[in-house]
Design an enzyme around this catalytic site. Structure first.
Site, mmCIF file in Angstrom:
data_model
loop_
_atom_site.group_PDB
_atom_site.id
_atom_site.type_symbol
_atom_site.label_atom_id
_atom_site.label_comp_id
_atom_site.label_asym_id
_atom_site.label_seq_id
_atom_site.Cartn_x
_atom_site.Cartn_y
_atom_site.Cartn_z
ATOM 1 N NE ARG A 1 -7.501 5.097 6.110
ATOM 2 C CZ ARG A 1 -6.995 6.083 6.271
ATOM 3 N NH1 ARG A 1 -7.789 6.628 7.391
ATOM 4 N NH2 ARG A 1 -6.295 6.899 5.580
ATOM 5 C CB CYS B 1 -4.399 11.239 11.664
ATOM 6 S SG CYS B 1 -2.963 10.167 11.835
ATOM 7 C CE LYS C 1 -1.463 1.711 4.060
ATOM 8 N NZ LYS C 1 -1.232 2.930 4.262
ATOM 9 C CG ASN C 2 2.384 2.850 3.436
ATOM 10 O OD1 ASN C 2 1.091 3.038 3.347
ATOM 11 N ND2 ASN C 2 2.830 2.682 4.673
ATOM 12 C CG ASP D 1 3.441 1.493 9.145
ATOM 13 O OD1 ASP D 1 3.008 2.516 10.071
ATOM 14 O OD2 ASP D 1 3.575 1.775 8.151
ATOM 15 N NE ARG E 1 1.008 10.477 10.040
ATOM 16 C CZ ARG E 1 0.465 9.632 9.303
ATOM 17 N NH1 ARG E 1 -0.786 9.012 9.625
ATOM 18 N NH2 ARG E 1 1.137 8.995 8.235
HETATM 19 N N1 EPU Z 1 7.310 14.795 10.558
HETATM 20 C C1 EPU Z 1 7.777 16.120 10.785
HETATM 21 N N2 EPU Z 1 7.491 16.779 9.597
HETATM 22 C C2 EPU Z 1 7.066 16.603 8.600
HETATM 23 C C3 EPU Z 1 6.661 15.185 8.122
HETATM 24 C C4 EPU Z 1 6.850 14.364 9.257
HETATM 25 O O1 EPU Z 1 8.070 16.471 11.756
HETATM 26 O O2 EPU Z 1 7.002 17.446 7.616
HETATM 27 C C5 EPU Z 1 7.445 13.819 11.640
HETATM 28 C C6 EPU Z 1 6.059 12.859 11.947
HETATM 29 O O3 EPU Z 1 5.641 13.604 12.740
HETATM 30 C C7 EPU Z 1 6.716 11.610 12.236
HETATM 31 C C8 EPU Z 1 8.035 11.427 11.710
HETATM 32 O O4 EPU Z 1 8.513 12.697 11.027
HETATM 33 O O5 EPU Z 1 6.803 11.718 13.869
HETATM 34 C C9 EPU Z 1 7.950 10.174 10.306
HETATM 35 O O6 EPU Z 1 6.721 10.595 9.710
HETATM 36 P P1 EPU Z 1 6.771 10.392 8.058
HETATM 37 O O7 EPU Z 1 6.378 11.874 7.438
HETATM 38 O O8 EPU Z 1 7.861 9.750 7.662
HETATM 39 O O9 EPU Z 1 5.383 9.705 8.079
HETATM 40 P P2 EPU Z 1 4.227 9.720 6.772
HETATM 41 O O10 EPU Z 1 5.176 9.802 5.387
HETATM 42 O O11 EPU Z 1 3.202 10.494 6.974
HETATM 43 C C10 EPU Z 1 4.397 7.179 6.101
HETATM 44 C C11 EPU Z 1 3.623 6.017 6.132
HETATM 45 C C12 EPU Z 1 2.736 5.539 7.394
HETATM 46 C C13 EPU Z 1 4.165 5.185 8.380
HETATM 47 C C14 EPU Z 1 5.192 6.304 8.399
HETATM 48 C C15 EPU Z 1 6.544 5.991 9.052
HETATM 49 C C16 EPU Z 1 2.273 6.079 3.992
HETATM 50 C C17 EPU Z 1 1.474 6.693 3.165
HETATM 51 N N3 EPU Z 1 2.326 6.402 5.250
HETATM 52 O O12 EPU Z 1 3.736 8.171 6.849
HETATM 53 O O13 EPU Z 1 2.188 4.450 7.442
HETATM 54 O O14 EPU Z 1 3.735 4.977 9.660
HETATM 55 O O15 EPU Z 1 5.424 6.867 7.297
HETATM 56 O O16 EPU Z 1 7.154 4.795 8.550
HETATM 57 O O17 EPU Z 1 3.584 5.859 3.334
HETATM 58 C C18 EPU Z 1 0.418 3.172 7.905
HETATM 59 O O18 EPU Z 1 0.528 2.507 6.856
HETATM 60 O O19 EPU Z 1 -0.271 2.551 8.708
HETATM 61 C C19 EPU Z 1 0.939 4.252 8.152
HETATM 62 C C20 EPU Z 1 0.718 4.944 9.140
#
Ligand code: EPU
Length: 441
Positions: A400, A117, A22-23, A308, A122
């Site tokens: 989802r 969320c 998915k990701n 995850d 986030r």
């Molecule tokens: N963060 C910041 N600033 C930003 C972006 C992120 O401070 O601009 C922080 C976040 O708050 C968090 C950390 O950095 O503490 C990592 O967040 P990241 O941006 O890597 O998460 P994401 O890209 O929003 C993806 C996956 C998540 C998975 C995370 C971590 C997708 C669509 N989502 O989210 O997947 O938990 O990376 O590996 O790829 C799931 O599949 O259940 C899911 C939540």
């Protein structure tokens, strides 16, 4: 809304196949906005998040059509729209991945801020900072990100924040940089297999990217990209969830079509906790006959243990022969499953980003509610191990991100059924209340 009703305590046995990630699929589908010709993807999982992104892309003039041969065709039929549908973006954060591709290909992007969320705060500050470094003019107005740039220009971008690199932030900046003029160097980039998969997809479209899988990516922008046929990687989180389902029930299962290289750290922890693993090509077999040994775990960016998997691991550790410390360094608030696991008899104490799980000998069935995707998976696993009947509500969260999870578990011998909420609870005992009215025990 559906619920899962589970009759727990049955050791799982058998073999099932892993689905596509998915990701990886979500940012790859979003990046198809960049393609100058049709894209054919294999391995797109049939999950609700993919359906939601398909709707977002449809509003943006990209037709997403599942083909009879199992592939998904994505083709831009109208290159003019630049505003993502607000309601859909709010429904699914990953829709924010259209920001970079829209901006780079169409010169403008308007996308609602996704907000927090159920797994905590986030922010998207790093996404915006990265795109600004490439020359985009960005303003946040009335809850929308408005980004504009006639042509992005290569630059140095650092994408690590206090919690490490950002996965979808790296996807957004990488997808934008492939069409920028000149060279972009991203430091502090995420090295998750899903980001590598996006990079490989972009290369298949004609992009020039070096350093995939490391924290430094070097991208030489090009004027335009073509189309491609591409296969998405297997879902490492689904694979590990199914392995943990076998482990928590004291069973034995094989997951075929998986990529063991993406789970190296998870295997270390599974073995430490007492599971036996056998890996042969793309097949991973696990057997676990005893209660797990308490195994301390810290969720970290790749190659660490994925956040995850933290709820599913916690579910297993509720049955460990001792106390386990679990820490989530990526999402420090991702603990909504704790209270629900306690309903099943788990003993857990939480302090900040840490939870101490004191293993118990058995869990007992109860009615629990999923509040996010992976929390739901953790509760399902606990239900498979609990004595008697467990009902997991709000399985829309599970849908989802898992393709037919209950069917895969049934193929492994689990007694799990999906019921529409109004049919539930059909078989919980009804006791007469003192007034004579019926109440539910
Ligand atoms: N963060 C910041 N600033 C930003 C972006 C992120 O401070 O601009 C922080 C976040 O708050 C968090 C950390 O950095 O503490 C990592 O967040 P990241 O941006 O890597 O998460 P994401 O890209 O929003 C993806 C996956 C998540 C998975 C995370 C971590 C997708 C669509 N989502 O989210 O997947 O938990 O990376 O590996 O790829 C799931 O599949 O259940 C899911 C939540």
């Amino acid at each position: 809304m559906d619920v899962f009703r589970i009759q727990g305590g049955i050791p799982l046995r058998g073999e099932v196949a892993a689905g596509g990630s998915k990701n990886a699929a979500l940012p790859i589908m979003a990046a198809s906005i960049l393609a100058g010709a049709p894209v054919w993807l294999s391995g797109v999982p049939k999950v609700v998040d993919v359906d939601t992104l398909s709707l977002v892309l449809g509003h943006l003039g990209v037709e997403v059509k599942p083909q009879l041969d199992g592939r998904t065709k994505l083709e831009t039929v109208d290159p003019r729209p630049t505003r993502a549908d607000d309601e859909l973006v709010r429904r699914m954060r990953a829709s924010f991945c259209v920001l970079g591709p829209l901006l780079a290909r169409r010169g403008r992007a308007v996308v609602a801020l996704p907000g927090g969320c159920n797994i905590g705060d986030r922010p998207v500050d790093l996404h915006l900072k990265g795109l600004e470094a490439l020359g985009a003019k960005i303003r946040v107005e009335h809850g929308y990100v408005v980004a504009e740039a006639r042509r992005l220009v290569g630059a140095h971008v650092h994408l690590s924040g206090p919690r490490g690199p950002t996965v979808t932030g790296t996807a957004n900046v990488l997808s934008a940089a492939v069409l920028a003029r000149g060279r972009t160097t991203i430091t502090g980039a995420a090295s998750e297999p899903e980001v590598v998969d996006l990079g490989r997809f972009l290369i298949a479209l004609g992009a020039k990217i070096a350093g995939l899988g490391t924290q430094t990516l070097v991208i030489d922008g090009c004027g335009e990209l073509g189309g491609a046929s591409y296969r998405i990687i297997p879902d490492r989180i689904e694979t590990a969830t199914l392995l943990l389902a076998a482990a928590i029930t004291g069973g034995e299962a094989t997951i075929a079509g998986a990529n063991p290289r993406h789970l190296a750290q998870v295997f270390v922890h599974l073995r430490r906790a007492g599971a036996e693993l056998a890996i042969s090509g793309d097949r991973i077999s696990l057997a676990c006959r005893n209660r797990p040994k308490p195994t301390r775990l810290t969720a970290l960016p790749y190659p660490g243990i994925p956040t995850d998997l933290q709820p599913q691991w916690m579910a297993w550790m509720t049955l460990a022969s001792g106390s386990t410390m679990l820490r989530d360094c990526v999402f420090s608030d991702r603990f909504s499953h704790v209270a629900e696991l306690e309903r099943l008899g788990a003993r857990i104490e939480r302090a900040g980003e840490t939870a101490i799980v004191s293993g118990v000998e058995r869990l007992r069935g109860a009615c629990v509610t999923a509040s996010d995707l992976r929390a739901g998976a953790g509760l399902l696993l606990a239900g498979l191990a609990a004595e008697g009947q467990t009902v997991v509500r709000r399985v829309d969260h599970v849908d989802r991100g898992y393709e037919r999870l209950e069917q895969k578990l049934r193929a492994l011998g689990a007694r799990i059924e999906r019921l529409a909420e109004p049919e539930f609870p059909p078989s919980l005992p009804h006791l007469p209340s003192p007034s004579g009215a019926v109440r539910i025990a």
